[in-house]
Design an enzyme around this catalytic site. Structure first.
Site, short mmCIF file in Angstrom:
data_model
loop_
_atom_site.label_atom_id
_atom_site.label_comp_id
_atom_site.label_asym_id
_atom_site.label_seq_id
_atom_site.Cartn_x
_atom_site.Cartn_y
_atom_site.Cartn_z
CG HIS A 154 -0.44 0.34 2.50
ND1 HIS A 154 -0.06 -0.61 3.42
CD2 HIS A 154 -0.20 1.53 3.10
CE1 HIS A 154 0.39 -0.03 4.51
NE2 HIS A 154 0.31 1.28 4.35
CG ASP A 184 0.02 -3.92 2.83
OD1 ASP A 184 0.13 -3.43 1.68
OD2 ASP A 184 -0.01 -3.23 3.86
N GLY A 255 3.80 6.78 8.09
CA GLY A 255 5.14 6.84 7.53
C GLY A 255 6.02 5.69 7.98
CG ASN A 256 6.85 4.10 11.96
OD1 ASN A 256 6.40 5.00 12.65
ND2 ASN A 256 8.10 3.69 12.05
CB SER A 257 3.40 2.10 6.03
OG SER A 257 2.32 1.21 6.04
CB ILE A 312 -8.38 -27.22 -1.78
CG1 ILE A 312 -8.98 -26.37 -0.66
CG2 ILE A 312 -6.95 -27.62 -1.44
CD1 ILE A 312 -9.06 -27.10 0.68
N GLY A 313 -10.31 -25.01 -3.66
CA GLY A 313 -11.64 -24.75 -4.21
C GLY A 313 -12.80 -25.04 -3.28
CB VAL A 314 -13.57 -25.74 -0.05
CG1 VAL A 314 -13.49 -27.12 -0.65
CG2 VAL A 314 -12.30 -25.41 0.73
CD GLN A 315 -18.63 -20.12 -0.96
OE1 GLN A 315 -19.50 -20.21 -0.12
NE2 GLN A 315 -18.83 -19.53 -2.13
CB ILE A 316 -13.51 -23.02 4.77
CG1 ILE A 316 -12.57 -21.82 4.53
CG2 ILE A 316 -13.11 -24.23 3.96
CD1 ILE A 316 -11.12 -22.11 4.86
#
Length: 519
Positions: A154, A184, A255-257, A312-316
């Site tokens: 960011h 990030d 600013g520490n980011s 792996i294609g799942v909603q968890i």
């Protein structure tokens, strides 16, 4: 009349002041003596003279008292590796009428204040805040002598120009090698130059209570050092599915980011990325990306400029205590599969909705977030072994991981808004009214649509709302109110205190454990 002798009066005042000064000295000396004794573990010595004893204690211990060494030597060693990152980008013209207030932000965006990067950039006053360039500043640190450096995504996101300034005051142009918005993290490289001072990413895991030093560029004040401890680990701040932040109390600000947090060995244990701040300034709660995550991401960014993650294609979803009770689990652990994506790796391997993934390659999975982190850390194309609880029995599933798509590809079969030609049928025990999906416009063909929820009912307490699509009740597919009632009656016969329902809201599926009423 009594004559007062001025010299006598003066003598009394001097004596009084002398006694008072002696008393103050006694009190001060007692404190000093106490500190010296406590600091060295000495026992108190006996003596006829209090002052003599105190003076003796100070004199004899003057060269032996262990003073705090501070962090000066460590700072001298690591500070040259930390850089200030300045970014410039073309400012987007914003129509004042199109601006929105905080009410348009998500609760998490209002809760956590990012620092540095575009969202914190001041507008160019010469341009009246409408045209021209925007500038912002963050922090970073060298990880190689030839100029590779780490910062936050960011900080450099959307930047047209990136410049870094070293502690020695030298400024270089840098280019962005790769970024990973999900964690990030960004990797940049200085153009030209060599022999840059570098630091290592820690191999170990930071412990709660360990000292940390944060070095960065808060408010443009480059080379600022603050100290604190690791306050907590494994923090989820709602920024993404891979949240696993260290919480530190070393003061960090805008600013520490992208700046590092060091351990006492001079290794980077985290990259500072976010703060909790109702006021916009430091209140002692900051979040750092752990070195283990940074190391994995940076290796891929340097190699190919992007990050590939296993999928792996799942909603968890997490296993709550209610859900654990409904499934007969002893502990509320693991990741509940709400919906395996059609033709995804898990579905092809036989993983079904309602299964609970309890381990991956022998590593115990405590919750849904941990499953996401573990799977994402495995390279696509790799075979993984999943321990799965299926209908009360444990089974092992072997599957080949796919690559996490960059954009969501799975969509709901249909959007449901509860509109249709039927008012539905009541399910009194739950406080619901439902209608077959096929009779509700746009609801698809599977399940039943919730057309009404009674206030303060069992369903309302568990968050069910009008428009939700109920796909399963107690592990059985439903297509009518009768199916729902039959599934509920079967659960009561088995003396279950709650029933597990699989719902679809919008394009996401999830489970809800709803308590059963008697009778």
């Amino acid at each position: 009349m009594t004559n007062k002798n001025p010299s006598t009066s003066t003598s009394h005042r001097e004596l009084k002041r002398s006694l008072l000064s002696a008393r103050k000295l006694a009190l001060m000396t007692s404190v000093v003596t106490g500190l010296c004794i406590a600091g060295n573990g000495f026992g108190t010595s006996s003596g006829n003279s209090f002052f003599g004893t105190a003076a003796h204690a100070q004199a004899s211990n003057a060269t032996t008292v262990a003073q705090p060494s501070g962090f000066a030597e460590l700072v001298e060693r690591v500070k040259p590796s930390v850089i200030s990152v300045k970014v410039t980008m073309k400012e987007k013209v914003v129509d004042a009428d199109s601006k929105t207030d905080d009410s348009s932000d998500s609760p998490m965006e209002r809760f956590f204040r990012r620092f540095g990067g575009p969202e914190g950039m001041p507008q160019n006053p010469d341009r009246g805040g409408r045209h021209g360039e925007m500038m912002g500043q963050g922090s970073g640190f060298f990880i190689s002598s030839d100029g590779y450096a780490v910062t936050n995504n960011h900080v450099v996101d959307g930047a047209d120009k990136v410049e870094v300034t070293t502690e020695a005051g030298r400024t270089f142009t840098a280019k962005v090698i790769g970024t990973d918005p999900r964690t990030d993290i960004a990797l940049i490289k200085v153009d030209g130059g060599s022999g840059f001072p570098l630091v290592k990413l820690s191999e170990g895991k930071a412990r709660i209570g360990d000292w940390v030093l944060a070095v960065g560029n808060p408010f443009g004040l480059g080379g600022t050092v603050t100290a604190g401890i690791v306050s907590a680990s494994g923090r989820d701040i709602g920024s993404g599915p891979y949240d696993d932040f260290l919480q530190i109390d070393a003061p960090v600000n805008k600013g520490n980011s992208g700046g590092p947090s060091f351990n006492m060995q001079g290794e980077v244990v985290g990259v500072n990325t976010a703060i909790y701040s109702p006021s916009g300034g430091s209140v002692g709660i900051a979040f750092s990306i752990p070195a283990s995550t940074v190391k994995t991401v940076i290796a891929q960014l340097k190699d190919k400029g992007s990050v590939s993650r296993g999928w792996i294609g799942v909603q968890i979803q997490p296993v709550s205590q209610d859900i654990a009770d409904s499934l007969g689990l002893k502990k509320a652990e693991g990741a509940l599969v709400a919906d395996p994506q059609k033709d995804g790796p898990a579905a092809k391997a036989g993983v079904e909705a309602g299964d609970v993934i309890t381990a991956v390659n022998g590593q115990t999975i405590k919750d849904a977030r941990e499953l996401a982190r573990v799977i994402s850390g495995i390279s696509p194309g790799t075979t993984a072994k999943l321990d799965v609880l299926h209908q009360g029995k444990t089974k092992v599933v072997n599957l080949t991981l796919g690559q996490l798509p960059n954009a969501r590809e799975i969509k709901a079969d249909a959007e449901t808004d509860g509109k249709g030609s039927t008012h539905g049928t009541d399910v009194p025990s739950l406080g619901l009214t439902v209608a077959p999906a096929g009779k509700v416009d746009g609801a698809g063909k599977e399940g039943v649509v919730v057309t009404k929820v009674e206030p303060k009912s069992a369903a309302a307490e568990r968050g069910l709302k009008k428009g939700d699509l109920i796909l399963e009740v107690a592990g059985k597919s439903v297509s009518s109110a009768g199916d729902v009632s039959a599934a509920l009656e079967g659960a009561r016969t088995e003396k279950k205190g709650s029933v597990l329902m699989r719902l679809r809201s919008g394009d996401a599926s999830h489970y809800v454990a709803v308590p059963l009423a008697n009778g």
